[in-house]
Write a protein that holds these residues in place. Structure first.
Motif, PDB file in Angstrom:
ATOM      1  N   THR A 105     -28.636  56.063   3.717  1.00  0.00           N
ATOM      2  CA  THR A 105     -29.918  56.634   4.132  1.00  0.00           C
ATOM      3  C   THR A 105     -30.373  56.076   5.467  1.00  0.00           C
ATOM      4  O   THR A 105     -30.802  56.823   6.354  1.00  0.00           O
ATOM      5  CB  THR A 105     -30.984  56.355   3.057  1.00  0.00           C
ATOM      6  OG1 THR A 105     -30.590  56.989   1.835  1.00  0.00           O
ATOM      7  CG2 THR A 105     -32.335  56.893   3.475  1.00  0.00           C
ATOM      8  N   ALA A 106     -30.282  54.758   5.619  1.00  0.00           N
ATOM      9  CA  ALA A 106     -30.715  54.133   6.866  1.00  0.00           C
ATOM     10  C   ALA A 106     -29.859  54.586   8.045  1.00  0.00           C
ATOM     11  O   ALA A 106     -30.385  54.940   9.110  1.00  0.00           O
ATOM     12  CB  ALA A 106     -30.686  52.620   6.726  1.00  0.00           C
ATOM     13  N   CYS A 107     -28.549  54.601   7.860  1.00  0.00           N
ATOM     14  CA  CYS A 107     -27.659  54.988   8.959  1.00  0.00           C
ATOM     15  C   CYS A 107     -27.859  56.448   9.352  1.00  0.00           C
ATOM     16  O   CYS A 107     -27.792  56.799  10.531  1.00  0.00           O
ATOM     17  CB  CYS A 107     -26.207  54.715   8.581  1.00  0.00           C
ATOM     18  SG  CYS A 107     -25.802  52.948   8.520  1.00  0.00           S
ATOM     19  N   HIS A 108     -28.125  57.300   8.383  1.00  0.00           N
ATOM     20  CA  HIS A 108     -28.405  58.714   8.676  1.00  0.00           C
ATOM     21  C   HIS A 108     -29.632  58.838   9.573  1.00  0.00           C
ATOM     22  O   HIS A 108     -29.713  59.750  10.418  1.00  0.00           O
ATOM     23  CB  HIS A 108     -28.624  59.487   7.378  1.00  0.00           C
ATOM     24  CG  HIS A 108     -28.973  60.923   7.583  1.00  0.00           C
ATOM     25  ND1 HIS A 108     -28.066  61.845   8.056  1.00  0.00           N
ATOM     26  CD2 HIS A 108     -30.149  61.606   7.418  1.00  0.00           C
ATOM     27  CE1 HIS A 108     -28.654  63.039   8.157  1.00  0.00           C
ATOM     28  NE2 HIS A 108     -29.907  62.913   7.777  1.00  0.00           N
ATOM     29  N   ALA A 109     -30.582  57.913   9.404  1.00  0.00           N
ATOM     30  CA  ALA A 109     -31.800  57.933  10.224  1.00  0.00           C
ATOM     31  C   ALA A 109     -31.643  57.118  11.507  1.00  0.00           C
ATOM     32  O   ALA A 109     -32.597  57.002  12.281  1.00  0.00           O
ATOM     33  CB  ALA A 109     -32.977  57.393   9.415  1.00  0.00           C
ATOM     34  N   VAL A 152     -42.299  48.148   9.505  1.00  0.00           N
ATOM     35  CA  VAL A 152     -42.005  47.737   8.135  1.00  0.00           C
ATOM     36  C   VAL A 152     -40.654  47.027   8.093  1.00  0.00           C
ATOM     37  O   VAL A 152     -39.741  47.336   8.866  1.00  0.00           O
ATOM     38  CB  VAL A 152     -42.017  48.920   7.144  1.00  0.00           C
ATOM     39  CG1 VAL A 152     -43.366  49.607   7.141  1.00  0.00           C
ATOM     40  CG2 VAL A 152     -40.917  49.925   7.430  1.00  0.00           C
ATOM     41  N   ILE A 153     -40.567  46.079   7.175  1.00  0.00           N
ATOM     42  CA  ILE A 153     -39.355  45.294   6.939  1.00  0.00           C
ATOM     43  C   ILE A 153     -39.034  45.440   5.458  1.00  0.00           C
ATOM     44  O   ILE A 153     -39.872  45.108   4.606  1.00  0.00           O
ATOM     45  CB  ILE A 153     -39.582  43.815   7.306  1.00  0.00           C
ATOM     46  CG1 ILE A 153     -40.036  43.688   8.772  1.00  0.00           C
ATOM     47  CG2 ILE A 153     -38.320  42.989   7.053  1.00  0.00           C
ATOM     48  CD1 ILE A 153     -40.749  42.384   9.073  1.00  0.00           C
ATOM     49  N   TRP A 188     -34.170  46.927   8.129  1.00  0.00           N
ATOM     50  CA  TRP A 188     -33.654  47.141   6.776  1.00  0.00           C
ATOM     51  C   TRP A 188     -32.529  46.145   6.496  1.00  0.00           C
ATOM     52  O   TRP A 188     -31.637  45.948   7.328  1.00  0.00           O
ATOM     53  CB  TRP A 188     -33.105  48.564   6.673  1.00  0.00           C
ATOM     54  CG  TRP A 188     -33.091  49.167   5.303  1.00  0.00           C
ATOM     55  CD1 TRP A 188     -32.698  48.578   4.135  1.00  0.00           C
ATOM     56  CD2 TRP A 188     -33.474  50.507   4.975  1.00  0.00           C
ATOM     57  NE1 TRP A 188     -32.806  49.456   3.091  1.00  0.00           N
ATOM     58  CE2 TRP A 188     -33.296  50.656   3.574  1.00  0.00           C
ATOM     59  CE3 TRP A 188     -33.946  51.592   5.702  1.00  0.00           C
ATOM     60  CZ2 TRP A 188     -33.547  51.854   2.907  1.00  0.00           C
ATOM     61  CZ3 TRP A 188     -34.207  52.783   5.049  1.00  0.00           C
ATOM     62  CH2 TRP A 188     -34.021  52.904   3.660  1.00  0.00           C
ATOM     63  N   THR A 189     -32.569  45.530   5.311  1.00  0.00           N
ATOM     64  CA  THR A 189     -31.493  44.631   4.895  1.00  0.00           C
ATOM     65  C   THR A 189     -31.046  44.948   3.474  1.00  0.00           C
ATOM     66  O   THR A 189     -31.777  45.543   2.685  1.00  0.00           O
ATOM     67  CB  THR A 189     -31.918  43.149   4.946  1.00  0.00           C
ATOM     68  OG1 THR A 189     -33.055  42.956   4.088  1.00  0.00           O
ATOM     69  CG2 THR A 189     -32.250  42.719   6.359  1.00  0.00           C
TER      70      THR A 189
END
Length: 257
Positions: free
Chosen positions: A220-224, A120-121, A203-204
């Motif tokens: 959220t993205a960085c945590h993952a 997914v993008i 993710w952008t």
């Protein structure tokens, strides 16, 4: 040129779909305005590398839906409705792109139906950010509010937004009411690290957007463990930078094949 399809699914939704190109399946999921015509230029650019499918969202523009399919909507429910559509279109697995609430749907697809998702993008996903209680406004007030927000805060180029045309914007005047009364503050949700890492995610966020608007995306993205990159836009890159977005989608999608 895109082929227009009308597809009925078991939820009672009659989907307006457009398909073009050849190759691995790529599905473009509309954001809150619910109308796939904003993807016209992006889809045309990508059709040389993918079989590109997009659609109007349930109850939006040219896709009709019964009340039973629109009550208590959530990202998970809409993801299930998209899977029903994929079944009817004989799409076993696809790469997905979505921004805003479209990004919520594709993240829910990856979390809940990983066997159907290659990667997914996403761009600027609202997650749990709450908008004002729009359902308390009249229909006319909702349309007025959305006219302002979508043409100013969502895009850095008002001309590109206006250039989508009077027919498109006429459909959106109806969609805004459905969006406010059925989608807003219902589809937003958080995702755990486990949900975000079951399938590859690119993710952008927009370099021209206020930092606070989607800073939660970065956290959220960085945590993952998912890197976040910048696109030179605000919220709707498919409107204001379609060629550059198509290049971004192509590169990320092919890197996950």
């Amino acid at each position: 040129m895109a082929t227009v399809l009308t597809v009925n699914t078991k939820s009672g939704i009659q989907w307006y779909c457009e398909s073009q190109g050849q190759g691995p399946s790529l599905i473009l999921v509309p954001s809150g305005e619910g109308d796939c015509s904003s993807f016209d230029k992006v889809a045309a650019q990508l059709a040389d590398s993918f079989k590109v499918t997009t659609f109007d969202m349930p109850g939006m523009s040219r896709s009709t839906a019964p009340e039973t399919a629109m009550n208590d909507l959530s990202a998970n429910i809409i993801a299930g409705q998209v899977i029903e559509l994929m079944d009817q279109l004989s799409i076993e697995i696809a790469t997905f792109y979505g921004c805003s609430s479209g990004g919520l749907i594709v993240l829910a697809l990856a979390a809940n139906y990983p066997a159907r998702v290659r990667s997914v993008i996403v761009h600027e996903v609202p997650l749990t950010k709450k908008l004002p209680p729009l359902e308390e406004l009249s229909d006319e007030q909702i349309v007025e509010f959305c006219h302002h927000v979508f043409s100013t805060e969502m895009v850095e180029d008002k001309g590109a937004w206006a250039a989508l045309g009077s027919e498109y914007h006429s459909r959106l005047d109806r969609n805004y009411i459905t969006w406010a009364r059925k989608y807003v503050n219902r589809v937003e949700r958080d995702f755990s690290k486990g949900e975000l890492t079951v399938r590859p995610v690119d993710w952008t966020v927009g370099a021209l957007a206020p930092m606070g608007s989607f800073f939660e995306n970065v956290v959220t993205a960085c945590h993952a463990g998912i890197p976040v990159s910048l696109l030179p836009c605000r919220h709707f890159p498919q409107v204001t930078m379609p060629e550059a977005l198509a290049k971004h989608i192509r590169e990320k999608a092919l890197s996950r094949m």
